[in-house]
Scaffold this motif. Sequence first.
Motif, PDB file in Angstrom:
ATOM      1  N   VAL A 328      18.687 -25.789 -44.610  1.00 14.38           N
ATOM      2  CA  VAL A 328      19.946 -25.186 -44.160  1.00 14.38           C
ATOM      3  C   VAL A 328      19.642 -24.396 -42.885  1.00 14.38           C
ATOM      4  O   VAL A 328      18.575 -23.791 -42.748  1.00 14.38           O
ATOM      5  CB  VAL A 328      20.552 -24.272 -45.259  1.00 14.38           C
ATOM      6  CG1 VAL A 328      19.626 -23.102 -45.589  1.00 14.38           C
ATOM      7  CG2 VAL A 328      21.935 -23.775 -44.868  1.00 14.38           C
ATOM      8  N   ILE A 329      20.558 -24.412 -41.935  1.00 14.93           N
ATOM      9  CA  ILE A 329      20.297 -23.817 -40.623  1.00 14.93           C
ATOM     10  C   ILE A 329      20.703 -22.344 -40.534  1.00 14.93           C
ATOM     11  O   ILE A 329      20.073 -21.540 -39.856  1.00 14.93           O
ATOM     12  CB  ILE A 329      21.019 -24.636 -39.526  1.00 14.93           C
ATOM     13  CG1 ILE A 329      20.422 -26.045 -39.463  1.00 14.93           C
ATOM     14  CG2 ILE A 329      20.917 -23.960 -38.156  1.00 14.93           C
ATOM     15  CD1 ILE A 329      21.166 -26.991 -38.541  1.00 14.93           C
ATOM     16  N   GLY A 330      21.769 -21.963 -41.229  1.00 18.94           N
ATOM     17  CA  GLY A 330      22.357 -20.637 -41.085  1.00 18.94           C
ATOM     18  C   GLY A 330      21.428 -19.443 -41.175  1.00 18.94           C
ATOM     19  O   GLY A 330      21.505 -18.533 -40.334  1.00 18.94           O
ATOM     20  N   PRO A 331      20.533 -19.369 -42.168  1.00 16.57           N
ATOM     21  CA  PRO A 331      19.703 -18.164 -42.314  1.00 16.57           C
ATOM     22  C   PRO A 331      18.873 -17.821 -41.086  1.00 16.57           C
ATOM     23  O   PRO A 331      18.770 -16.653 -40.710  1.00 16.57           O
ATOM     24  CB  PRO A 331      18.819 -18.506 -43.519  1.00 16.57           C
ATOM     25  CG  PRO A 331      19.659 -19.429 -44.335  1.00 16.57           C
ATOM     26  CD  PRO A 331      20.401 -20.270 -43.323  1.00 16.57           C
ATOM     27  N   ARG A 332      18.267 -18.823 -40.442  1.00 17.94           N
ATOM     28  CA  ARG A 332      17.482 -18.547 -39.238  1.00 17.94           C
ATOM     29  C   ARG A 332      18.359 -18.499 -37.993  1.00 17.94           C
ATOM     30  O   ARG A 332      17.976 -17.900 -36.986  1.00 17.94           O
ATOM     31  CB  ARG A 332      16.378 -19.588 -39.075  1.00 17.94           C
ATOM     32  CG  ARG A 332      15.253 -19.436 -40.102  1.00 17.94           C
ATOM     33  CD  ARG A 332      14.208 -20.513 -39.969  1.00 17.94           C
ATOM     34  NE  ARG A 332      13.609 -20.497 -38.650  1.00 17.94           N
ATOM     35  CZ  ARG A 332      13.124 -21.560 -38.034  1.00 17.94           C
ATOM     36  NH1 ARG A 332      13.199 -22.756 -38.603  1.00 17.94           N
ATOM     37  NH2 ARG A 332      12.582 -21.454 -36.842  1.00 17.94           N
ATOM     38  N   ALA A 333      19.525 -19.136 -38.057  1.00 20.75           N
ATOM     39  CA  ALA A 333      20.414 -19.157 -36.895  1.00 20.75           C
ATOM     40  C   ALA A 333      21.266 -17.903 -36.775  1.00 20.75           C
ATOM     41  O   ALA A 333      21.818 -17.635 -35.705  1.00 20.75           O
ATOM     42  CB  ALA A 333      21.327 -20.383 -36.966  1.00 20.75           C
ATOM     43  N   SER A 334      21.357 -17.111 -37.842  1.00 23.31           N
ATOM     44  CA  SER A 334      22.219 -15.925 -37.784  1.00 23.31           C
ATOM     45  C   SER A 334      21.775 -14.967 -36.684  1.00 23.31           C
ATOM     46  O   SER A 334      22.603 -14.400 -35.966  1.00 23.31           O
ATOM     47  CB  SER A 334      22.248 -15.213 -39.144  1.00 23.31           C
ATOM     48  OG  SER A 334      20.954 -14.790 -39.521  1.00 23.31           O
ATOM     49  N   VAL A 335      20.461 -14.797 -36.509  1.00 26.29           N
ATOM     50  CA  VAL A 335      19.984 -13.899 -35.460  1.00 26.29           C
ATOM     51  C   VAL A 335      20.217 -14.507 -34.078  1.00 26.29           C
ATOM     52  O   VAL A 335      20.348 -13.782 -33.081  1.00 26.29           O
ATOM     53  CB  VAL A 335      18.495 -13.555 -35.675  1.00 26.29           C
ATOM     54  CG1 VAL A 335      17.599 -14.762 -35.440  1.00 26.29           C
ATOM     55  CG2 VAL A 335      18.076 -12.396 -34.786  1.00 26.29           C
ATOM     56  N   VAL A 336      20.291 -15.847 -33.986  1.00 31.07           N
ATOM     57  CA  VAL A 336      20.591 -16.497 -32.710  1.00 31.07           C
ATOM     58  C   VAL A 336      22.054 -16.232 -32.332  1.00 31.07           C
ATOM     59  O   VAL A 336      22.369 -15.947 -31.170  1.00 31.07           O
ATOM     60  CB  VAL A 336      20.312 -18.011 -32.780  1.00 31.07           C
ATOM     61  CG1 VAL A 336      20.525 -18.643 -31.403  1.00 31.07           C
ATOM     62  CG2 VAL A 336      18.902 -18.285 -33.273  1.00 31.07           C
ATOM     63  N   VAL A 337      22.939 -16.314 -33.309  1.00 31.76           N
ATOM     64  CA  VAL A 337      24.352 -15.975 -33.074  1.00 31.76           C
ATOM     65  C   VAL A 337      24.458 -14.526 -32.618  1.00 31.76           C
ATOM     66  O   VAL A 337      25.195 -14.197 -31.677  1.00 31.76           O
ATOM     67  CB  VAL A 337      25.187 -16.198 -34.352  1.00 31.76           C
ATOM     68  CG1 VAL A 337      26.604 -15.647 -34.185  1.00 31.76           C
ATOM     69  CG2 VAL A 337      25.235 -17.681 -34.707  1.00 31.76           C
ATOM     70  N   GLU A 338      23.713 -13.658 -33.270  1.00 27.92           N
ATOM     71  CA  GLU A 338      23.700 -12.238 -32.912  1.00 27.92           C
ATOM     72  C   GLU A 338      23.222 -12.047 -31.476  1.00 27.92           C
ATOM     73  O   GLU A 338      23.808 -11.273 -30.695  1.00 27.92           O
ATOM     74  CB  GLU A 338      22.784 -11.503 -33.891  1.00 27.92           C
ATOM     75  CG  GLU A 338      22.904 -10.000 -33.884  1.00 27.92           C
ATOM     76  CD  GLU A 338      22.096  -9.374 -35.004  1.00 27.92           C
ATOM     77  OE1 GLU A 338      21.145  -8.612 -34.702  1.00 27.92           O
ATOM     78  OE2 GLU A 338      22.405  -9.642 -36.185  1.00 27.92           O
ATOM     79  N   ALA A 339      22.158 -12.763 -31.107  1.00 31.32           N
ATOM     80  CA  ALA A 339      21.581 -12.636 -29.765  1.00 31.32           C
ATOM     81  C   ALA A 339      22.545 -13.122 -28.690  1.00 31.32           C
ATOM     82  O   ALA A 339      22.734 -12.458 -27.659  1.00 31.32           O
ATOM     83  CB  ALA A 339      20.275 -13.422 -29.688  1.00 31.32           C
ATOM     84  N   MET A 340      23.151 -14.294 -28.904  1.00 32.95           N
ATOM     85  CA  MET A 340      24.070 -14.845 -27.904  1.00 32.95           C
ATOM     86  C   MET A 340      25.326 -13.986 -27.770  1.00 32.95           C
ATOM     87  O   MET A 340      25.879 -13.830 -26.681  1.00 32.95           O
ATOM     88  CB  MET A 340      24.435 -16.280 -28.259  1.00 32.95           C
ATOM     89  CG  MET A 340      23.281 -17.271 -28.148  1.00 32.95           C
ATOM     90  SD  MET A 340      22.495 -17.311 -26.513  1.00 32.95           S
ATOM     91  CE  MET A 340      23.844 -17.926 -25.480  1.00 32.95           C
ATOM     92  N   THR A 341      25.776 -13.424 -28.890  1.00 31.67           N
ATOM     93  CA  THR A 341      26.940 -12.532 -28.843  1.00 31.67           C
ATOM     94  C   THR A 341      26.606 -11.266 -28.064  1.00 31.67           C
ATOM     95  O   THR A 341      27.371 -10.829 -27.195  1.00 31.67           O
ATOM     96  CB  THR A 341      27.393 -12.171 -30.270  1.00 31.67           C
ATOM     97  OG1 THR A 341      27.774 -13.366 -30.970  1.00 31.67           O
ATOM     98  CG2 THR A 341      28.578 -11.214 -30.244  1.00 31.67           C
ATOM     99  N   ALA A 342      25.458 -10.671 -28.360  1.00 33.82           N
ATOM    100  CA  ALA A 342      25.042  -9.451 -27.660  1.00 33.82           C
ATOM    101  C   ALA A 342      24.905  -9.700 -26.164  1.00 33.82           C
ATOM    102  O   ALA A 342      25.324  -8.877 -25.334  1.00 33.82           O
ATOM    103  CB  ALA A 342      23.722  -8.940 -28.232  1.00 33.82           C
ATOM    104  N   PHE A 343      24.331 -10.844 -25.801  1.00 34.99           N
ATOM    105  CA  PHE A 343      24.128 -11.152 -24.384  1.00 34.99           C
ATOM    106  C   PHE A 343      25.470 -11.319 -23.670  1.00 34.99           C
ATOM    107  O   PHE A 343      25.648 -10.856 -22.539  1.00 34.99           O
ATOM    108  CB  PHE A 343      23.288 -12.422 -24.237  1.00 34.99           C
ATOM    109  CG  PHE A 343      22.540 -12.484 -22.940  1.00 34.99           C
ATOM    110  CD1 PHE A 343      21.270 -11.955 -22.832  1.00 34.99           C
ATOM    111  CD2 PHE A 343      23.110 -13.059 -21.812  1.00 34.99           C
ATOM    112  CE1 PHE A 343      20.567 -11.991 -21.627  1.00 34.99           C
ATOM    113  CE2 PHE A 343      22.428 -13.103 -20.602  1.00 34.99           C
ATOM    114  CZ  PHE A 343      21.158 -12.571 -20.505  1.00 34.99           C
ATOM    115  N   THR A 344      26.426 -11.964 -24.331  1.00 37.20           N
ATOM    116  CA  THR A 344      27.748 -12.162 -23.734  1.00 37.20           C
ATOM    117  C   THR A 344      28.455 -10.834 -23.511  1.00 37.20           C
ATOM    118  O   THR A 344      29.034 -10.588 -22.445  1.00 37.20           O
ATOM    119  CB  THR A 344      28.606 -13.064 -24.642  1.00 37.20           C
ATOM    120  OG1 THR A 344      27.934 -14.313 -24.838  1.00 37.20           O
ATOM    121  CG2 THR A 344      29.972 -13.323 -24.025  1.00 37.20           C
ATOM    122  N   ILE A 345      28.417  -9.967 -24.523  1.00 34.18           N
ATOM    123  CA  ILE A 345      29.069  -8.656 -24.417  1.00 34.18           C
ATOM    124  C   ILE A 345      28.404  -7.823 -23.319  1.00 34.18           C
ATOM    125  O   ILE A 345      29.082  -7.170 -22.512  1.00 34.18           O
ATOM    126  CB  ILE A 345      29.000  -7.905 -25.764  1.00 34.18           C
ATOM    127  CG1 ILE A 345      29.737  -8.685 -26.875  1.00 34.18           C
ATOM    128  CG2 ILE A 345      29.595  -6.500 -25.624  1.00 34.18           C
ATOM    129  CD1 ILE A 345      31.212  -8.827 -26.667  1.00 34.18           C
TER     130      ILE A 345
END
Length: 357
Positions: A328-345
């Motif tokens: 499953v991808i979500g558990p390791r991808a959650s921090v990637v979502v966090e990183a891309m969101t932080a970078f955009t903001i």
Amino acid sequence: MAGSTFGKVLTMTTWGESHGAGIGVVVDGCPAGLSISEEYIQEMLDRRKPGGRDFATPRAEADRVKILSGVFEGKTTGTPISMMIENTSQHSGDYGNLATTYRPGHADYCFDAKYGLRDYRGGGRSSGRETAGRVAAGAIAARLLEEFGIRVMAYVSAVGPVACDPAHFNEEEIRRNPLCMPDADAAEKAAAYLKTLMEEQDSSGSEVTCIVTGVPAGLGEPVFDKLDARLGQAIFSIGAVKAVEIGDGKAVVESRGSTNNDSFIMKDGKVSKKTNHAGGILGGISDGTDILIRASFKPTPSIFREQETVSADGEEVKLSIRGRHDPVIGPRASVVVEAMTAFTIADLLLINRTCKL
């Protein structure tokens, strides 16, 4: 290859391949004087790295980040920040049978069609390993946001048919279980579901939710660079993401204006809202309430059961994928979502400094 750079004022450029000597990122546009360290960045990288938890690939990469430039005596200098992560656990032999065969659900065929050649060892640039550079860049963005009281938090909200119950939300639980779910009961059920799929040589889809708090009203441009449009691009650029929702997302289809509209109120002397169906964004601009994002990840395409495919010569063949892969991808991808969101903001925050005195 075009398209390896993201951002306008604050930019990141990732580089490297899954089975090359290493991967990395160059962050440019970060203001001088920001306190940052390899240890701070490593904390985020450790949440993404393989081999660290159940339901993750056993590829045992240390993922140790090394800052090569742009930081002096613990502070950013305002110059490009270059970071590198060495690859130390490549098993390229696991991919030898893929040199002339296209994996179902992967970008193999598309790379051949576009470039006429591809790095078949783990997917090259299309590998999930590329996201380690994004997480390192996102750590710098998150550190910058801390200076403005802005916090980004992501977690797995669903694995297959098992979804978290908002009434059981416990932020501390996100770090306690291997699925990064804030609901202990849901995490236990999801783990049992994944074990069954693994016995069947299959994989599961997942959903990651991201919440941004402390964002002031006014971030985002009202036409092509809407905040939700920029977030959509950022999250969709993560491999395996097939849907991105803001606020109520697709549920608005069955909603009415009378219930979907968020009534404005005064709270603590500031404009606020009674509800947050909009997910903190109106007209492409932040409204000062929490930003709510959900990303849907497809099941891991690398599964061990036999599948139908074709070879580069056009021959129809059967393929059983070897190697080390997440169920499953979500558990390791959650921090990637966090990183891309932080970078955009963070990027939009720096852009906003030119709006008014």
